[in-house]
Design an enzyme around this catalytic site. Structure first.
Site, PDB file in Angstrom:
ATOM      1  CG  ASP A 220      -2.079  -0.607   3.403  1.00  0.00           C
ATOM      2  OD1 ASP A 220      -1.262   0.314   3.233  1.00  0.00           O
ATOM      3  OD2 ASP A 220      -2.154  -1.604   2.644  1.00  0.00           O
TER       4      ASP A 220
ATOM      5  CG  ASP B  60      -6.693   0.466  -4.423  1.00  0.00           C
ATOM      6  OD1 ASP B  60      -5.938   0.892  -5.307  1.00  0.00           O
ATOM      7  OD2 ASP B  60      -6.451  -0.557  -3.747  1.00  0.00           O
TER       8      ASP B  60
ATOM      9  CD  GLU C 210      -3.944  -1.552  -6.635  1.00  0.00           C
ATOM     10  OE1 GLU C 210      -3.117  -2.402  -6.972  1.00  0.00           O
ATOM     11  OE2 GLU C 210      -4.181  -1.271  -5.439  1.00  0.00           O
TER      12      GLU C 210
END
Ligand SMILES: *[C@@H]1O[C@H](CO)[C@@H](O)[C@H](O)[C@H]1NC(C)=O
Ligand SMILES: *[C@@H]1O[C@H](CO)[C@@H](O)[C@H](O)[C@H]1NC(C)=O
Ligand SMILES: *[C@@H]1O[C@H](CO)[C@@H](O)[C@H](O)[C@H]1NC(C)=O
Length: 213
Positions: free
Chosen positions: A22, A111, A113
Site C-alpha cells: 500500500d 482503517d 487505528e
C-alpha cells in the site's frame, strides 16, 4: 537436478503466500508492471482520507494496478469532523467514488487505528458497525485493518468485526503469520502489513509492504 530444484522452489514460493503493497503517492501502470516483476501481486489504495476527502490518487492507482495485472483493494481512513458525516456516509461516499471512476476492488478495508476516535468505546463500536452495515448494503466486501493496542483502545473487547477478514498490522518484516495472537474474535489474519514506510522499488519511494497467504 537443477531444474527439479527450481520447480520445487517455485512451488514452495507459490504456497508460501503473496506479496502486496500500500502506498499513497501516484503510481503509473508501468510502475505497477515493474512492481509486478518484483513479485508484488496486490495493491491497497487509500480512497477516503481522515480529512473527509476522497483520495482520487488512490482511485487512479487502483485502475493502474488492475491494468498491470495486480489485484486491488481500497481502504477508508475515517474522519471525525462534524462535516464528514457518519460511518454510513463515509462508506457510501467511498464506494460511489470508486464505482463512478470505474475502478474495481475486491475488499474495502476500514482503517481502525489510533486517531481522533472518541474515548467512548460504545460510540466507536456504533460507528464501525454503521460502516460494516453500509458496505454490506452496497454489496461491497469489507475488512478491518487494525492491531491489538489500537483495537483495544478504540472498541475495548468487542468482537463485532470478527466475521470480516483482518488486515493485521505487525511490522516484523517477516513473510509469515507466525507471531499472530488471537484478539477481537479473530483467529487468523488475512493480510499482514509486515513493514511501513520503507523504501520502495520501481520509482515508488515510500511503501508499506504486505503479505497474504
Ligand atoms: C518485466 O519482466 C519481463 C521479463 O523479464 C520484461 O520483459 C519486462 O520488460 C519487465 N517489465 C518491466 C516493466 O519491468
Ligand atoms: C448517517 O447520517 C445520515 C445523514 O447524512 C442519516 O440519513 C443516517 O440515518 C445516519 N445513519 C446512522 C446509522 O446514524
Ligand atoms: C480522550 O481522553 C484523553 C485523556 O483523558 C484526552 O486527552 C482526549 O482529548 C480525549 N479524546 C477525545 C476525543 O475526547
Amino acid at each position: 537436478m537443477k531444474s527439479a530444484l527450481l520447480v520445487f522452489a517455485s512451488l514452495v514460493c507459490s504456497v508460501n503466500g503473496r506479496l502486496g503493497l500500500d502506498a499513497i503517492l501516484p503510481i503509473t501502470t508501468p510502475m505497477f508492471e515493474c512492481l509486478k516483476n518484483s513479485s508484488y501481486e496486490f495493491y491497497v489504495a487509500r480512497v477516503f482520507r481522515s480529512n473527509g476527502l476522497i483520495d482520487n490518487t488512490g482511485i487512479a492507482n487502483i485502475i493502474n494496478a488492475r491494468l498491470a495485472g495486480l489485484d486491488a483493494d481500497a481502504y477508508l481512513f475515517p474522519c471525525f469532523s462534524a462535516s464528514c458525516g457518519n460511518g454510513t456516509d463515509q462508506v457510501t461516499k467511498s464506494v460511489n467514488a470508486i464505482r463512478s471512476a470505474g475502478a474495481q476492488i475486491d475488499t474495502l478495508w476500514l482503517d481502525i487505528e489510533r486517531f481522533a476516535w472518541s474515548n467512548d468505546t460504545a460510540s466507536n463500536r456504533a460507528f464501525i458497525k454503521d460502516m460494516i452495515v453500509a458496505a454490506d448494503e452496497l454489496g461491497v466486501a469489507a475488512g478491518i485493518y487494525t492491531y491489538p493496542p489500537f483495537w483495544a483502545q478504540i472498541v475495548g473487547d468487542w468482537i463485532g468485526g470478527s466475521h470480516l477478514p483482518l488486515w493485521w498490522l505487525y511490522w516484523d518484516h517477516l513473510e509469515n503469520m507466525d507471531a499472530f495472537v488471537p484478539f477481537g474474535g479473530w483467529t487468523a489474519p488475512t493480510i499482514k502489513q509486515i513493514s511501513g514506510d520503507v523504501a520502495g522499488t520501481c520509482g515508488v519511494s515510500n511503501i508499506d509492504k504486505n503479505y497474504m497467504l
